[in-house]
Design an enzyme around this catalytic site. Structure first.
Site, mmCIF file in Angstrom:
data_model
loop_
_atom_site.group_PDB
_atom_site.id
_atom_site.type_symbol
_atom_site.label_atom_id
_atom_site.label_comp_id
_atom_site.label_asym_id
_atom_site.label_seq_id
_atom_site.Cartn_x
_atom_site.Cartn_y
_atom_site.Cartn_z
ATOM 1 N N GLU A 442 -6.113 -12.724 0.895
ATOM 2 C CA GLU A 442 -7.435 -12.910 0.246
ATOM 3 C C GLU A 442 -7.793 -11.708 -0.621
ATOM 4 O O GLU A 442 -8.960 -11.350 -0.749
ATOM 5 C CB GLU A 442 -8.560 -13.143 1.279
HETATM 6 C C1 LIG Z 1 0.495 -14.451 6.182
HETATM 7 C C2 LIG Z 1 -0.001 -14.670 4.794
HETATM 8 C C3 LIG Z 1 -0.872 -15.724 4.540
HETATM 9 C C4 LIG Z 1 -1.309 -15.958 3.241
HETATM 10 N N1 LIG Z 1 -2.086 -17.061 2.967
HETATM 11 C C5 LIG Z 1 -2.296 -17.426 1.673
HETATM 12 C C6 LIG Z 1 -2.877 -18.679 1.348
HETATM 13 O O1 LIG Z 1 -3.289 -19.444 2.219
HETATM 14 N N2 LIG Z 1 -2.985 -19.019 0.045
HETATM 15 C C7 LIG Z 1 -2.551 -18.212 -0.964
HETATM 16 O O2 LIG Z 1 -2.658 -18.591 -2.118
HETATM 17 N N3 LIG Z 1 -2.010 -16.999 -0.689
HETATM 18 C C8 LIG Z 1 -1.857 -16.596 0.594
HETATM 19 N N4 LIG Z 1 -1.280 -15.396 0.888
HETATM 20 C C9 LIG Z 1 -0.901 -14.523 -0.208
HETATM 21 C C10 LIG Z 1 -1.785 -13.284 -0.293
HETATM 22 O O3 LIG Z 1 -3.077 -13.628 -0.684
HETATM 23 C C11 LIG Z 1 -1.090 -12.288 -1.240
HETATM 24 O O4 LIG Z 1 0.052 -11.806 -0.552
HETATM 25 C C12 LIG Z 1 -2.004 -11.171 -1.662
HETATM 26 O O5 LIG Z 1 -3.011 -11.647 -2.504
HETATM 27 C C13 LIG Z 1 -1.270 -10.045 -2.379
HETATM 28 O O6 LIG Z 1 -0.393 -10.531 -3.361
HETATM 29 P P1 LIG Z 1 1.126 -10.053 -3.350
HETATM 30 O O7 LIG Z 1 1.654 -10.192 -1.983
HETATM 31 O O8 LIG Z 1 1.854 -10.727 -4.443
HETATM 32 O O9 LIG Z 1 1.052 -8.494 -3.674
HETATM 33 P P2 LIG Z 1 0.985 -7.856 -5.121
HETATM 34 O O10 LIG Z 1 -0.043 -8.490 -5.938
HETATM 35 O O11 LIG Z 1 2.370 -7.771 -5.677
HETATM 36 O O12 LIG Z 1 0.487 -6.376 -4.773
HETATM 37 C C14 LIG Z 1 1.371 -5.354 -4.270
HETATM 38 C C15 LIG Z 1 0.567 -4.052 -4.133
HETATM 39 O O13 LIG Z 1 0.077 -3.669 -5.424
HETATM 40 C C16 LIG Z 1 -1.327 -3.475 -5.389
HETATM 41 N N5 LIG Z 1 -1.882 -3.883 -6.671
HETATM 42 C C17 LIG Z 1 -1.594 -4.972 -7.422
HETATM 43 N N6 LIG Z 1 -2.317 -4.968 -8.549
HETATM 44 C C18 LIG Z 1 -3.087 -3.873 -8.520
HETATM 45 C C19 LIG Z 1 -4.068 -3.301 -9.403
HETATM 46 N N7 LIG Z 1 -4.407 -3.883 -10.543
HETATM 47 N N8 LIG Z 1 -4.656 -2.152 -9.033
HETATM 48 C C20 LIG Z 1 -4.355 -1.550 -7.871
HETATM 49 N N9 LIG Z 1 -3.439 -2.026 -7.003
HETATM 50 C C21 LIG Z 1 -2.825 -3.169 -7.331
HETATM 51 C C22 LIG Z 1 -1.819 -4.338 -4.240
HETATM 52 O O14 LIG Z 1 -3.051 -3.860 -3.730
HETATM 53 C C23 LIG Z 1 -0.672 -4.196 -3.243
HETATM 54 O O15 LIG Z 1 -0.842 -3.018 -2.502
HETATM 55 C C24 LIG Z 1 -0.896 -15.107 2.194
HETATM 56 C C25 LIG Z 1 -0.054 -14.017 2.466
HETATM 57 C C26 LIG Z 1 0.409 -13.816 3.742
HETATM 58 C C27 LIG Z 1 1.361 -12.677 3.980
#
Ligand SMILES: Cc1cc2nc3c(=O)[nH]c(=O)nc-3n(C[C@H](O)[C@H](O)[C@H](O)COP(=O)(O)OP(=O)(O)OC[C@H]3O[C@@H](n4cnc5c(N)ncnc54)[C@H](O)[C@@H]3O)c2cc1C
Length: 602
Positions: A442
């Site tokens: 989220e």
């Molecule tokens: C168990 C689980 C359940 C989930 N459930 C859902 C769901 O129901 N529906 C759904 O759609 N998604 C879901 N997700 C996905 C989740 O919302 C994402 O994993 C999350 O939003 C982060 O995206 P990402 O993993 O691609 O990380 P990334 O976006 O790749 O981020 C990696 C790191 O970079 C940082 N970062 C990225 N951009 C910036 C910026 N501009 N400034 C500063 N820092 C930045 C982030 O804070 C993080 O530390 C789920 C994930 C998990 C693991």
């Protein structure tokens, strides 16, 4: 860990004594049925369901996890399905939903108390119904009358559940990158193709249908976030009678193997020309999805509180019983071979930190839910606007801060148990594993922080911030002569002023270089969170001091509040000093190092 007990006494304290929900409901349109007796009965029933039905499945659900068959069907852990049936039969999914679609129309804030208890009892299970809340709200806010008529009665009754499908393998925080395509069809529907990953409750055996709320792109859509549309994509297409019909072409391709929340199915969802229905205007899907995301963020903030409460409930009895070493000031249990560890200052530090985060977090969450009631139901437009502004400021703070402090509390919960905390039998390691996801999904803490400082605070020239600092200012003024909490009020007033000044400084620095804002963002969020909780602790101390002054049979309860407020101000609030210093340290110490100079290994 001892059996879960719903914290009804503390819930009553926050609802009735701190935030005066009885009066709030008297003046809230449509809340006439939420009389004190009715609320009490609902809370007690909810507590029973959480304690007796869900809590016993928490550990077994973690151990067993979910399983996927070759054809993509998913089986949830033993007992989850029966618990869900009971939940539906009890009418819980419709508690605070509109009577127009079969709900009971009670205030959303009452639903939040139920969510608190069921989330604490079994977070993994609670996610299946939690995401349905977001699907309902999104369809209600943006769907056509026909879509509402087809989907809402089934979601409100709990016969169908919902999901939120945003994330793709290459697209997480940056939704502008998403690729899922939706091709228009002659009959007005769309064929949706793409892969969504990490979809919570994406497939399961609890309900007869699953309504996926999916972000995708139309063929001629502009690039980035301006070209995203929102779709309803049901697992089974509703037939002419609105019942489950033909199977749609989407399937759970895999289940993620993950650190915690094993009882919740985290799915890779493959949409292969699935029949989809546009919801809201084309290319405005992200705006519509914010209805879902804001609710999910509040839901995840609640997860922070859940793990803090569980950590405290688990650690306190252990600290009273576990005998190790003697108190520094002399034996406290001379008849025993050693003193219980609760005599040691460091163990108290951990216990009080958990108590402060859990009870302070509850006050913040219930305040948010009260604002949510006003924003959605008040007849007074100014009151609605004001509540909306408060909620928009407090949502990233609650999500970011309470999940970070929830993880910290879960860490302390394990630490109080020593090595035993690391052993699965006690449940403290599950609590820590389950808690860890809350700062990630989220929107990570980093993303919440950017939302807070960028969109909510600087983006409104500080207007939304003022909505809350005004409340603190009024409180400090009204209690300036309140001897019982003088120490707290003085400090809160100073911090309130400092928060405004620090924000102005940051805004100025950001005008010179936007990286200054990014570099300060997470420290700003945590700084804000500690101050917001300080306000609630001062107000809780005010109520407790009044009760003690009036005379009460619950002295320990109210003294505990006063002592925890004191602890919070003396030992937790000083953390604002280091966050402020880091915020003001500027971007250079982060950005001047060249990528090549990070040099992990060559
Ligand atoms: C168990 C689980 C359940 C989930 N459930 C859902 C769901 O129901 N529906 C759904 O759609 N998604 C879901 N997700 C996905 C989740 O919302 C994402 O994993 C999350 O939003 C982060 O995206 P990402 O993993 O691609 O990380 P990334 O976006 O790749 O981020 C990696 C790191 O970079 C940082 N970062 C990225 N951009 C910036 C910026 N501009 N400034 C500063 N820092 C930045 C982030 O804070 C993080 O530390 C789920 C994930 C998990 C693991």
């Amino acid at each position: 860990m001892p059996d879960y007990k719903a914290p009804l006494r503390d819930i009553r304290f926050v609802r009735d004594e701190l935030l005066d929900f009885p009066t709030h409901y008297e003046t809230l349109p449509g809340a006439e049925d939420a009389t004190p007796d009715m609320v009490k009965a609902i809370l007690e029933e909810g507590a029973k369901f959480a304690e007796q039905v869900l809590a016993p499945l928490n550990r077994s659900g973690d151990e067993e996890g979910c399983t996927r068959t070759e054809d993509g069907e998913v089986r949830t852990p033993k007992g989850f399905k029966e618990a869900y049936q009971q939940f539906v039969e009890g009418g819980w999914p419709g508690l605070s939903q509109s009577p127009e679609y079969g709900g009971q129309g009670l205030p959303e804030s009452l639903g939040l108390s139920i969510s608190e208890m069921i989330g604490q009892a079994n977070w993994s299970w609670s996610m299946y119904q939690g995401l349905s809340q977001g699907a309902k709200r999104t369809i209600d806010a943006h769907g056509t009358e026909e879509q509402k008529a087809v989907y809402l009665p089934k979601l409100v009754s709990g016969e169908w559940t919902g999901t939120m499908c945003l994330t793709e393998p290459h697209c997480g925080s940056d939704l502008g990158l998403l690729r899922t395509k939706a091709e228009p069809q002659a009959d007005g529907s769309y064929k949706l193709t793409g892969t969504k990953i990490f979809i919570s409750s994406g497939e399961h055996d609890l309900a007869e249908n699953i309504v996926h709320i999916v972000l995708g792109r139309l063929p001629d859509a502009p690039a980035g976030t301006k070209g995203i549309s929102l779709f309803i994509v049901p697992k089974f297409l509703p037939n002419a009678e609105g019942e489950v019909g033909e199977r749609n072409s989407l399937v759970c391709g895999a289940l993620e193997n993950k650190m915690g929340i094993h009882g919740n199915a985290t799915c890779v969802m493959n949409f292969d020309g699935a029949t989809a229905f546009l919801i809201g205007p084309p290319n405005k899907g992200l705006n519509c999805m914010f209805t879902f995301m804001n609710l999910a963020r509040i839901g995840t903030a609640m997860q922070g509180l859940a793990h803090a409460e569980l950590a405290f409930q688990g650690a306190l009895p252990y600290a009273r019983e576990r005998l190790q070493m003697r108190s520094l000031s002399g034996k406290k249990a001379p008849d025993k071979p050693a003193d219980p560890i609760i005599v040691h200052p460091d163990v108290r530090r951990m216990l009080l930190t958990m108590k402060a985060f859990s009870e302070g977090g509850r006050a913040l969450m219930y305040f948010c839910s009260q604002q949510g009631d006003i924003a959605s139901r008040s007849p007074d437009e100014d009151a609605r606007k004001q509540a909306d502004a408060l909620l928009s400021l407090l949502t990233p703070i609650a999500k970011g801060f309470l999940t970070e402090t929830g993880v910290e509390a879960a860490y302390h919960g394990m630490q109080v148990y020593g090595g035993h905390g690391y052993i699965a039998e006690w449940g403290m390691e599950q609590n820590l594993r389950d808690a860890r996801i809350s700062t990630l999904y989220e929107g990570t803490t980093g993303i919440q922080a950017l939302d807070l400082i960028g969109r909510k605070v600087l983006g409104t020239q500080g207007e939304t911030l003022k909505a809350f600092t005004r409340i603190m200012h009024r409180f400090c003024k009204a209690n300036a002569d309140n001897e019982a909490i003088a120490e707290l009020v003085g400090e809160l007033a100073q911090l309130n002023k400092e928060w405004g000044e620090a924000t102005m400084k940051l805004g100025m620095a950001g005008m010179q270089n936007p990286e200054e804002v990014g570099a300060a963002a997470v420290d700003y969020l945590m700084y804000a969170g500690y101050i917001v909780l300080a306000y609630f602790w001062a107000d809780m101390a005010r109520v407790a001091a009044e009760r003690l002054d009036q005379g009460t049979s619950e002295e320990a309860f109210y003294r505990g509040k006063l002592q925890t407020a004191r602890f919070y101000y003396k030992r937790i609030l000083p953390r604002t000093r280091s966050h402020l210093a880091a915020m003001e340290a500027g971007r250079d110490s982060l950005m001047d190092i060249a990528e090549a100079e990070f040099l992990a290994v060559d």
